[in-house]
Design an enzyme around this catalytic site. Sequence first.
Site, PDB file in Angstrom:
ATOM      1  N   TRP A 185       0.866  -1.181   0.000  1.00  0.00           N
ATOM      2  CA  TRP A 185       0.000   0.000   0.000  1.00  0.00           C
ATOM      3  C   TRP A 185       0.902   1.231   0.000  1.00  0.00           C
ATOM      4  O   TRP A 185       1.789   1.349   0.841  1.00  0.00           O
ATOM      5  CB  TRP A 185      -0.922   0.051   1.221  1.00  0.00           C
ATOM      6  N   GLU A 224      -3.048  -2.595  -2.580  1.00  0.00           N
ATOM      7  CA  GLU A 224      -4.227  -2.078  -1.878  1.00  0.00           C
ATOM      8  C   GLU A 224      -4.710  -0.745  -2.451  1.00  0.00           C
ATOM      9  O   GLU A 224      -3.965   0.231  -2.516  1.00  0.00           O
ATOM     10  CB  GLU A 224      -3.876  -1.905  -0.392  1.00  0.00           C
ATOM     11  N   LYS A 226      -7.218   2.652  -2.554  1.00  0.00           N
ATOM     12  CA  LYS A 226      -7.708   3.585  -1.533  1.00  0.00           C
ATOM     13  C   LYS A 226      -8.389   4.784  -2.175  1.00  0.00           C
ATOM     14  O   LYS A 226      -8.092   5.164  -3.298  1.00  0.00           O
ATOM     15  CB  LYS A 226      -6.526   4.030  -0.673  1.00  0.00           C
ATOM     16  N   ASP A 257      -9.746  -3.069   1.394  1.00  0.00           N
ATOM     17  CA  ASP A 257      -9.865  -2.536   2.756  1.00  0.00           C
ATOM     18  C   ASP A 257     -11.245  -1.908   2.853  1.00  0.00           C
ATOM     19  O   ASP A 257     -11.595  -1.025   2.063  1.00  0.00           O
ATOM     20  CB  ASP A 257      -8.748  -1.507   3.000  1.00  0.00           C
ATOM     21  N   HIS A 260     -11.901   1.872   2.539  1.00  0.00           N
ATOM     22  CA  HIS A 260     -11.316   2.628   1.434  1.00  0.00           C
ATOM     23  C   HIS A 260     -12.257   2.979   0.294  1.00  0.00           C
ATOM     24  O   HIS A 260     -11.818   3.125  -0.844  1.00  0.00           O
ATOM     25  CB  HIS A 260     -10.110   1.862   0.879  1.00  0.00           C
ATOM     26  N   HIS A 284      -8.808  -6.323   4.225  1.00  0.00           N
ATOM     27  CA  HIS A 284      -8.459  -5.546   5.408  1.00  0.00           C
ATOM     28  C   HIS A 284      -9.786  -5.158   6.043  1.00  0.00           C
ATOM     29  O   HIS A 284     -10.437  -4.215   5.597  1.00  0.00           O
ATOM     30  CB  HIS A 284      -7.679  -4.278   5.031  1.00  0.00           C
ATOM     31  N   ASP A 292     -12.122   7.087   6.433  1.00  0.00           N
ATOM     32  CA  ASP A 292     -11.324   5.880   6.666  1.00  0.00           C
ATOM     33  C   ASP A 292     -10.707   5.962   8.066  1.00  0.00           C
ATOM     34  O   ASP A 292      -9.500   6.027   8.229  1.00  0.00           O
ATOM     35  CB  ASP A 292     -10.242   5.800   5.572  1.00  0.00           C
ATOM     36  N   ASP A 294     -10.586   3.900  10.591  1.00  0.00           N
ATOM     37  CA  ASP A 294      -9.999   2.719  11.215  1.00  0.00           C
ATOM     38  C   ASP A 294     -10.493   2.483  12.635  1.00  0.00           C
ATOM     39  O   ASP A 294      -9.718   2.179  13.529  1.00  0.00           O
ATOM     40  CB  ASP A 294      -8.462   2.776  11.148  1.00  0.00           C
ATOM     41  N   ASP A 324      -7.492  -4.490   9.744  1.00  0.00           N
ATOM     42  CA  ASP A 324      -6.745  -3.236   9.629  1.00  0.00           C
ATOM     43  C   ASP A 324      -7.522  -2.102  10.280  1.00  0.00           C
ATOM     44  O   ASP A 324      -8.385  -1.494   9.663  1.00  0.00           O
ATOM     45  CB  ASP A 324      -6.447  -2.909   8.157  1.00  0.00           C
TER      46      ASP A 324
HETATM   47  C1  RNT Z   1      -3.981   2.669   4.877  1.00  0.00           C
HETATM   48  C2  RNT Z   1      -4.070   1.238   4.522  1.00  0.00           C
HETATM   49  C3  RNT Z   1      -2.957   0.364   5.031  1.00  0.00           C
HETATM   50  C4  RNT Z   1      -2.523   0.688   6.443  1.00  0.00           C
HETATM   51  C5  RNT Z   1      -1.585  -0.316   7.064  1.00  0.00           C
HETATM   52  C6  RNT Z   1      -0.929   0.225   8.285  1.00  0.00           C
HETATM   53  O1  RNT Z   1      -5.087   3.368   4.568  1.00  0.00           O
HETATM   54  O2  RNT Z   1      -5.293   0.737   4.934  1.00  0.00           O
HETATM   55  O3  RNT Z   1      -3.316  -0.959   4.887  1.00  0.00           O
HETATM   56  O4  RNT Z   1      -3.618   0.839   7.288  1.00  0.00           O
HETATM   57  O5  RNT Z   1      -0.715  -0.764   6.138  1.00  0.00           O
HETATM   58 ZN    ZN Z   2      -5.599  -1.359   4.829  1.00  0.00          ZN
END
Ligand code: RNT
Ligand code: ZN
Length: 416
Positions: A185, A224, A226, A257, A260, A284, A292, A294, A324
Amino acid sequence: MNESSIISAYALAKERYAALGIDTDKVIETLEQIPISLHCWQTDDVVGFERSEALSGGIQATGNYPGRARNIDEVRQDIAFVQTLLAGNHRLNLHETYGDFGGKFVDRDQVEPAHFESWMQWAEQQKLKLDFNSTSFSHPKSGNLTLANPDPAIRAFWIEHTKRCRRIADVMGQRQGDPCIMNIWVHDGSKDMPVRRKYYREILADSLDQILAEPLPHMKSCVEAKLFGIGLESYTVGSHDFYAGYCATRKVIYTLDTGHYEQTENVSDMVASLLLFVPELMLHVSRPVRWDSDHVTIMNDQTLDLFKEIVRADALHRAHVGLDYFDASINRIGAYIIGTRATQKCLLQALLEPVGLLRDYEDKNMGFERLALMEEAKSLPFGAVFDYFNLKNHVPVGEDYIRLIQQYEHDVTSKR
Ligand code: RNT
Ligand code: ZN
């Protein structure tokens, strides 16, 4: 929790599911076989051991709850404790910045498998298989562009880093007798509107082609996508469209993810499209709140729908499940357990769905019956199955883990 009541509740649930043609014992065995890749970065707010500085690259861990793991021993101690609270054998997902650098500064274009030797040994003892991530954020050369940077020196630095990471992942995979999944990523993007959008994407595609050219049989690479990063809101080089096209043409694993995409987008619907064109998915599992953010994964509709879609598409064997999120505002171990168990609960509900019957109704155009059964399936006693799954695996059932995490906080994390 009272063991005999868990067992009798399970017996009733088993009967109830059997009436719909579902063998709960088999489902439990399947769930036991699904590893979840535990993200090491939940222990320490994505800081790592390279320079122990604040995060950059458009991501942010918010909160300052006490007890963050400050070094490699504390990260390992926390993960070992986490393992005692989870049924099943899981994996550990490491970022390059979590290497065992022995107190020396090792720049990203110098990293070697030796820096992960102690991790490989520890992981073997812990019966954890390793996954890996190259790391292009939180570094003076990160800026806004890494692999997509037109500056040849900066771009070469990150290409070298990522190539080295793939070789490390290959050593990990060979040692553990199972491919190490390595995620790439990069945060590359722009705060304001660029005029050379295609140009940076050409550079990124070419960098990735160079990186992925080396055949390494014991690892699998994934990339990945985003939507945007903080401070990089107007443009992301590695967008969904970019990676969907890249993965489809290069036959590379797509990392999905759940944080994202646009907030109203149905992420689970992507599964059945991507799986037609890309070899596998890396998930993820996260929880975006307005962005995003998290937040800790919970058993919500988004996560349920994602796993239902994977099971309905018979694609469990083509999906790698990883977590994630990074919440620094609550007990970090607690966050780990809530998110991992929520993921298992969603997987379990997906596996318990009477999908054969539902497909049948659909094929016969019986829309009412399909919707009715989907609704009824939601309130079947899956909780009794989940409790029994944990009991069978000798880990705390239900909310019993709260007390154990409080104890660990009292004995360990509160003293940090
Ligand atoms: C960031 C991505 C990525 C990170 C990790 C730490 O938006 O989701 O995967 O969260 O690699
Ligand atoms: Zn991620």
